[in-house]
Write a protein that holds these residues in place. Structure first.
Motif, mmCIF file in Angstrom:
data_model
loop_
_atom_site.group_PDB
_atom_site.id
_atom_site.type_symbol
_atom_site.label_atom_id
_atom_site.label_comp_id
_atom_site.label_asym_id
_atom_site.label_seq_id
_atom_site.Cartn_x
_atom_site.Cartn_y
_atom_site.Cartn_z
ATOM 1 N N LEU A 117 -38.833 -58.114 -41.814
ATOM 2 C CA LEU A 117 -37.445 -58.416 -42.178
ATOM 3 C C LEU A 117 -36.862 -57.455 -43.210
ATOM 4 C CD1 LEU A 117 -37.426 -62.336 -42.297
ATOM 5 C CD2 LEU A 117 -37.351 -60.791 -40.329
ATOM 6 N N PRO A 118 -37.539 -57.194 -44.357
ATOM 7 C CA PRO A 118 -36.940 -56.263 -45.320
ATOM 8 C C PRO A 118 -36.811 -54.845 -44.774
ATOM 9 C CG PRO A 118 -39.169 -56.891 -45.989
ATOM 10 C CD PRO A 118 -38.779 -57.798 -44.870
ATOM 11 N N VAL A 157 -35.968 -53.428 -68.705
ATOM 12 C CA VAL A 157 -36.974 -53.136 -69.733
ATOM 13 C C VAL A 157 -37.551 -51.742 -69.537
ATOM 14 C CG1 VAL A 157 -39.268 -53.760 -70.577
ATOM 15 C CG2 VAL A 157 -37.549 -55.535 -70.199
ATOM 16 N N LYS A 158 -37.816 -51.360 -68.295
ATOM 17 C CA LYS A 158 -38.329 -50.014 -68.026
ATOM 18 C C LYS A 158 -37.327 -48.955 -68.472
ATOM 19 C CE LYS A 158 -41.392 -51.052 -64.135
ATOM 20 N NZ LYS A 158 -41.614 -50.869 -62.670
ATOM 21 N N ALA A 159 -36.047 -49.217 -68.233
ATOM 22 C CA ALA A 159 -35.014 -48.277 -68.657
ATOM 23 C C ALA A 159 -34.993 -48.138 -70.170
ATOM 24 C CB ALA A 159 -33.650 -48.736 -68.149
ATOM 25 N N LEU A 160 -35.205 -49.240 -70.879
ATOM 26 C CA LEU A 160 -35.193 -49.213 -72.341
ATOM 27 C C LEU A 160 -36.420 -48.516 -72.912
ATOM 28 C CD1 LEU A 160 -33.937 -52.834 -73.073
ATOM 29 C CD2 LEU A 160 -32.757 -50.728 -73.692
ATOM 30 N N LEU A 161 -37.579 -48.744 -72.297
ATOM 31 C CA LEU A 161 -38.835 -48.251 -72.859
ATOM 32 C C LEU A 161 -39.217 -46.858 -72.390
ATOM 33 C CD1 LEU A 161 -41.065 -51.470 -72.709
ATOM 34 C CD2 LEU A 161 -39.716 -50.588 -74.620
ATOM 35 N N SER A 162 -38.735 -46.478 -71.205
ATOM 36 C CA SER A 162 -39.187 -45.199 -70.659
ATOM 37 C C SER A 162 -38.064 -44.217 -70.391
ATOM 38 C CB SER A 162 -39.946 -45.451 -69.349
ATOM 39 O OG SER A 162 -39.084 -46.000 -68.369
ATOM 40 N N ALA A 163 -36.856 -44.597 -70.715
ATOM 41 C CA ALA A 163 -35.681 -43.751 -70.487
ATOM 42 C C ALA A 163 -35.550 -43.358 -69.015
ATOM 43 C CB ALA A 163 -35.746 -42.496 -71.359
ATOM 44 N N GLN A 164 -35.974 -44.253 -68.122
ATOM 45 C CA GLN A 164 -35.821 -43.966 -66.698
ATOM 46 C C GLN A 164 -34.332 -43.934 -66.339
ATOM 47 O OE1 GLN A 164 -37.522 -47.144 -64.348
ATOM 48 N NE2 GLN A 164 -35.624 -48.303 -64.365
ATOM 49 N N THR A 165 -34.003 -43.142 -65.345
ATOM 50 C CA THR A 165 -32.604 -43.008 -64.945
ATOM 51 C C THR A 165 -32.348 -43.512 -63.530
ATOM 52 O OG1 THR A 165 -33.040 -40.732 -64.230
ATOM 53 C CG2 THR A 165 -32.211 -41.055 -66.477
ATOM 54 N N GLY A 166 -33.399 -44.013 -62.879
ATOM 55 C CA GLY A 166 -33.223 -44.528 -61.527
ATOM 56 C C GLY A 166 -32.353 -45.772 -61.517
ATOM 57 N N MET A 167 -31.372 -45.812 -60.624
ATOM 58 C CA MET A 167 -30.471 -46.952 -60.531
ATOM 59 C C MET A 167 -31.138 -48.108 -59.766
ATOM 60 S SD MET A 167 -27.656 -46.070 -62.132
ATOM 61 C CE MET A 167 -28.705 -45.160 -63.286
ATOM 62 N N TYR A 168 -30.822 -49.303 -60.175
ATOM 63 C CA TYR A 168 -31.340 -50.509 -59.531
ATOM 64 C C TYR A 168 -30.873 -50.544 -58.086
ATOM 65 C CZ TYR A 168 -32.383 -55.610 -59.298
ATOM 66 O OH TYR A 168 -32.873 -56.865 -59.009
ATOM 67 N N ASP A 169 -31.796 -50.734 -57.156
ATOM 68 C CA ASP A 169 -31.475 -50.731 -55.732
ATOM 69 C C ASP A 169 -32.053 -52.002 -55.120
ATOM 70 O OD1 ASP A 169 -30.647 -50.070 -53.225
ATOM 71 O OD2 ASP A 169 -32.138 -48.492 -52.901
ATOM 72 N N TYR A 170 -31.282 -53.081 -55.172
ATOM 73 C CA TYR A 170 -31.790 -54.395 -54.798
ATOM 74 C C TYR A 170 -31.397 -54.774 -53.382
ATOM 75 C CZ TYR A 170 -32.944 -59.346 -55.067
ATOM 76 O OH TYR A 170 -33.490 -60.591 -54.836
ATOM 77 N N LEU A 171 -32.364 -55.342 -52.653
ATOM 78 C CA LEU A 171 -32.113 -55.884 -51.324
ATOM 79 C C LEU A 171 -32.018 -57.401 -51.435
ATOM 80 C CD1 LEU A 171 -31.968 -55.608 -48.213
ATOM 81 C CD2 LEU A 171 -34.481 -55.811 -48.198
ATOM 82 N N PRO A 172 -30.855 -57.997 -51.183
ATOM 83 C CA PRO A 172 -30.718 -59.456 -51.298
ATOM 84 C C PRO A 172 -31.743 -60.203 -50.448
ATOM 85 C CG PRO A 172 -28.568 -58.436 -51.111
ATOM 86 C CD PRO A 172 -29.568 -57.345 -50.860
ATOM 87 N N TYR A 173 -32.320 -61.231 -51.052
ATOM 88 C CA TYR A 173 -33.427 -61.964 -50.434
ATOM 89 C C TYR A 173 -33.335 -63.429 -50.820
ATOM 90 C CZ TYR A 173 -38.322 -63.711 -50.549
ATOM 91 O OH TYR A 173 -39.458 -64.459 -50.425
ATOM 92 N N PHE A 174 -33.434 -64.299 -49.836
ATOM 93 C CA PHE A 174 -33.441 -65.742 -50.086
ATOM 94 C C PHE A 174 -34.485 -66.391 -49.187
ATOM 95 C CE2 PHE A 174 -29.145 -64.261 -51.008
ATOM 96 C CZ PHE A 174 -28.968 -64.751 -52.293
ATOM 97 N N TYR A 175 -35.016 -67.501 -49.640
ATOM 98 C CA TYR A 175 -35.997 -68.219 -48.824
ATOM 99 C C TYR A 175 -35.956 -69.694 -49.188
ATOM 100 C CZ TYR A 175 -38.994 -68.701 -52.925
ATOM 101 O OH TYR A 175 -39.477 -69.035 -54.164
ATOM 102 N N SER A 176 -36.549 -70.511 -48.340
ATOM 103 C CA SER A 176 -36.713 -71.913 -48.669
ATOM 104 C C SER A 176 -37.827 -72.507 -47.822
ATOM 105 C CB SER A 176 -35.422 -72.695 -48.448
ATOM 106 O OG SER A 176 -35.504 -73.954 -49.088
#
Length: 276
Positions: A238-239, A159-178
């Motif tokens: 941890l992250p 949504v940020k890319a659509l509304l603000s024309a941002q060019t930063g690439m998604y940089d996700y750190l996999p995360y799981f919990y239970s």
């Protein structure tokens, strides 16, 4: 009561509600896509201590209905049956992507392939959440991630890319919990978190009383870490470890006498700017 569950990850507070008696799954051990065999054995023992029977390596043939029209048993592929008055099925989900073949599918991970802004190969089409096969930037590969954290973050980024024309690439750190057996009146509230990538060899420290930590190390580099029953400060570490991917001294980790000492050794391996 019988419970059939392939995923087993989030069926943890149910014993307090439904008097869970049995978990059945086809893999060789609990949560095989993440847990090591020894870690899985620890959690399986916890279920059994709480009166839950664990049936591994079993496949379901069909459910059987009694004369009252209610479920009465779960029939397994080997012909045996497990009596049950309630069955909870957790078999996961597979993205229904066949209608979008022209958009560009990644058959290796079974999702709609997108770039770091979640744009598909056809202009004006975007894919987010579980269905998106996106560049996992820090590991230099295409991946799908099935987790609510990624679903929320990918939507926000798109949504940020659509509304603000941002060019930063998604940089996700996999995360799981239970959260395990975390309910009112529970004698022990068990909660684990995992960050990073579960590749390479593992080093496990702790006796699950209550803590245990597992490190995934590949060619001397820390790739992932799972911590059970940590403090808020320990969970915050941890992250940092997973994202920094520091070079660690395996022999020091292996000789650590406690979870706390192992985490201190890992923390000391962080670059100074990340350790703040």
């Amino acid at each position: 009561m019988g419970i059939f569950n392939n995923l087993t990850c989030f069926l943890i507070s149910i014993p307090s509600l439904l008097s869970l008696k049995q978990i059945i799954f086809p893999e060789n051990h609990l949560l095989q896509r993440l847990f090591t065999p020894s870690l899985a054995q620890t959690y399986e023992a916890l279920y059994q201590e709480n009166g839950v029977k664990v049936l591994k390596g079993a496949s379901i043939q069909n459910l059987e209905v009694g004369s009252n029209g209610h479920v009465a048993a779960v029939r397994l592929q080997d012909g045996s049956a497990v009596e049950a008055d309630t069955v909870i099925i957790g078999i996961g989900a597979k993205p229904a992507v066949s209608p979008f073949e022209r958009v560009g599918l990644n058959t290796n991970v079974g999702g709609i392939q997108v770039d770091g802004l979640f744009r598909a190969s056809i202009p004006g089409i975007f894919a987010i959440g579980d269905v998106a096969a996106f560049p996992l930037k820090m590991y230099d590969r295409i991946a799908r991630v099935e987790h609510v954290d990624h679903a929320r973050r990918s939507a926000q980024h798109c949504v940020k890319a659509l509304l603000s024309a941002q060019t930063g690439m998604y940089d996700y750190l996999p995360y799981f919990y239970s959260r395990v057996f975390e309910y009112e009146g529970s004698a022990r509230k068990v909660w684990w978190q995992f960050f990073g990538d579960n590749v390479g060899e593992t080093i496990e420290i702790g006796n699950f009383d209550p803590k245990i930590v597992t490190f995934w190390i590949d060619s001397g580099t820390l790739k992932g870490v799972l911590l059970e029953s940590g403090s808020p400060e320990e969970f915050q570490l941890l992250p940092q470890l997973a994202r920094s991917q520091p070079i660690v001294d395996k022999s020091k980790l292996q000789s650590a006498s406690s979870v706390e000492e192992a985490l201190d050794i890992a923390r000391a391996s962080l670059p100074s700017e990340a350790a703040v």
